[in-house]
Write an enzyme that holds these catalytic residues in place. Sequence first.
Site, PDB file in Angstrom:
ATOM      1  CB  CYS A   2      -0.782   0.063   1.346  1.00 48.48           C
ATOM      2  SG  CYS A   2      -1.761  -1.366   1.427  1.00 48.48           S
ATOM      3  CG  ASP A 100      -1.733  -7.649   7.758  1.00 47.24           C
ATOM      4  OD1 ASP A 100      -2.727  -7.174   7.325  1.00 47.24           O
ATOM      5  OD2 ASP A 100      -0.548  -7.435   7.525  1.00 47.24           O
TER       6      ASP A 100
END
Length: 631
Positions: A2, A100
Site C-alpha cells: 500500500c 493484519d
Amino acid sequence: MCGITGIFDLQAQRPIDVPLLEAMNQTQYHRGPDEGGLHHEPGVGLAHRRLSIIDLSSGQQPLFNEDGSVAVTYNGEIYNFPELTRTLQSAGHTFRTHCDTEVIVHAWEEWGEACVERFRGMFAFALWDRNRETLFLARDRLGIKPLYYAALPDGHLLFASELKALMAHPDLPRQLDPCAVEEYFGFGYVPEPRSIFAGVHKLPPGHTLTVRRGQGGVPASRAYWDVPFAPLPAMGEAEAAEELVRRLREAVEIRLVAEVPLGAFLSGGVDSSAVVAMMAGLSPDPVRTCSIGFDDPRYDESEYARMVAERYRTAHRLDQVNPDDFDLLGKLGALYDEPFADSSALPTYRVCEQARRQVVVALSGDGGDENLAGYRRYRHHLGEERLRGLLPLGLRRGLFGSLARVYPKADWAPRVFRAKATFQALARDAVEGYFQGVSILRDDLRRHLFSSGFRSELQGYSAVDVLRRHAAQAPTDHPLSLVQYLDMKTYLPGDILTKVDRASMAHALEVRVPILDHKLVEWMSGLPPEMKLNGSEGKHLLKKAMEPHLPHEVLYRKKRGFAVPVAEWFRGPLRQRVRDQVLGPRIGESGLFDMDFLNRLVDEHTRGARDHSPALWSLLMFDEFLAKARP
C-alpha cells in the site's frame, strides 16, 4: 502493499487541508490501485492507498479501534497476525476484520510503543491516538518498507511512503542537503536517515518516532531492534545446514498466505532458487515463477532458472529483454524521487512488470548476499585486512600513503602493475578500505567532480562518515561480520530494498522477502563467519544446505550481477543524450559541479580512453532527479 501519507499539526488543532491531503494520497495511486481511504479531524489527516492481499472484503484503511480513538494507516504484512489476534482477544480486545491491520491498533492499546517488538513482518505505519494526542510512526527492522517525514516551518509534520507525496505539498522546502549530495555520489543512493532534501528524513529501519502535540518539535527516533551478531551455541556444519533449511522453510511458509495469485522471482541464482525450492515443497500446486533473459550471454542467467523450474515443475514464464532497454531512463527520476544510481533498476523494473502479468504477490531471494556473505567484495576486504594487520595504521598511513601519491595510475596496465590502488588500500583503516570498495566514485574523483564552492559548503564532510557512524554502533568487530553489518545498515535498505520497492510498487506488485525474516536474520548473524565465507566460497552454508535441493550447476557457478551494458550505451546509442544532460543547463546551473571536469569525463569515455560509466550514470540520474524536483 500500500501507500500511506498524512499531515499532523504539531502545535494545535488547525483544520486539515483535505483536498491537499487527497492530492498527496493520489501521487501514490500506483502503490494501491484497489481502494483509497481518508480520515481527518482537527489537526490530523491520515490517507491510504490499498493493494488488497488479505481479507479483500474488509480491512479498508485508515482502520480504527472499537471506540474510534485510535486510527492507523499502514503499508506492509504482519505474518504472525493470527497468533497476535488470539493473544489480544484473550486480553479482551474485539476484532471486526480478519486482516493484519487491525492487530496494530489493538497491539498499541495493549503494549504501547513496544507493540512493534511483537510484529513479525515488513511494515511502515502511522498511528494516531486521539486520547494521548500522539502520532506514532514505525518502520520494520530491515527497512523493507519505506517511510519519509518532514516538519514544515508552519508547524505541520508530513509523512508518506514515497517522497513524491511530500513533494505534492506546496510548502515543502526543496533545498538540497549538501551532505546528501556527497553521500549520493559516494554510494549511488542517499542512505538513511537523510534524504536529498535538507528538511526531509527517512525513518531508519528498526526505528519508531513518537510525536506528541505541543511537545515543541519532532524528537529523535528510537531504535527498537538491531542485528545482534551474537554467537550461536557450537554446532557442526551438517547440523547448521539442516537448521538453516528448517528456518528458511518456515520463513517461506508464513509468507504464502494470500487471497490473490502468488509466485516467485527466479533469477537462477542461489537465493531465489532456494526460495522456490522451499515453496515447491510447501505448495500442492505448481509454483508460478518469473524470470527474464537477455540476448547478451554476459548478462543472461535464464538457463539456470530453467534448470530449477524444470526440477520443480513450476509454471515458469521467461521473457526476453533487449539489453539495450534504455527507454526507461526518463521514468527513473519519477519512480525513485531521489537520485538513484543503480543501473540494475532497469531490469528490476522489467521483471516486476512481467511478474505482475501472472501474480499480485511474489517472493524474492533478496538478502542472501548480505546475511551469508555472498558478495565478492567481502573476500577482497578480508584479504586487504590481513595485509593491513601486518603493520600499525600510523606506519601504514605514512609509508603506503606516500607511495600511493607518487606511484602513477595505470588502469591500462596488467593488474600486477596497478600498485597505486594497492598502496592506497593499505594506507586506510578497515572502514575507509571497505568504503572505497563499495563506493561508486572514489574520494579523489568526487573531489574533482564538485565545484570549489560546493566543496567549501561541505566543510570537509565525507560519505565515509556514514559507515563510521554505523561501525561505532556495531555489535561485532569481526572483519567479515562488521562489513556485513555495514551493508545491512546502508546498501541493503538504501539500494537493494529501495530498488525492489519502487519497481514492484510501480506495477502494484507486492514482494515478500523470506531471507529477511528478522528471526532468520538474527540466527544467521550468529553463525561462525567461516560458515558464511569459506576460503573463496561465499554463502558456503547455504550452498551446502541446498545440495539436496538444487542442481550443482546452480549452486557453484560463477556469480553474475543483474547488470546492463551502460559503458557501451554511453559510447553508442546514448552518446548524445549523455553529452546533452551531463553538460546541460540543469547540471550546470546547479553550481555543484566543475563543468570543465565533466567535459573531460564525457570526452574520455566517448573516445574510449577511460571507462567513466559509473560517474556518468550517476550524473545522468542526478539530472533526471533535478528535472522532476522543480516545483
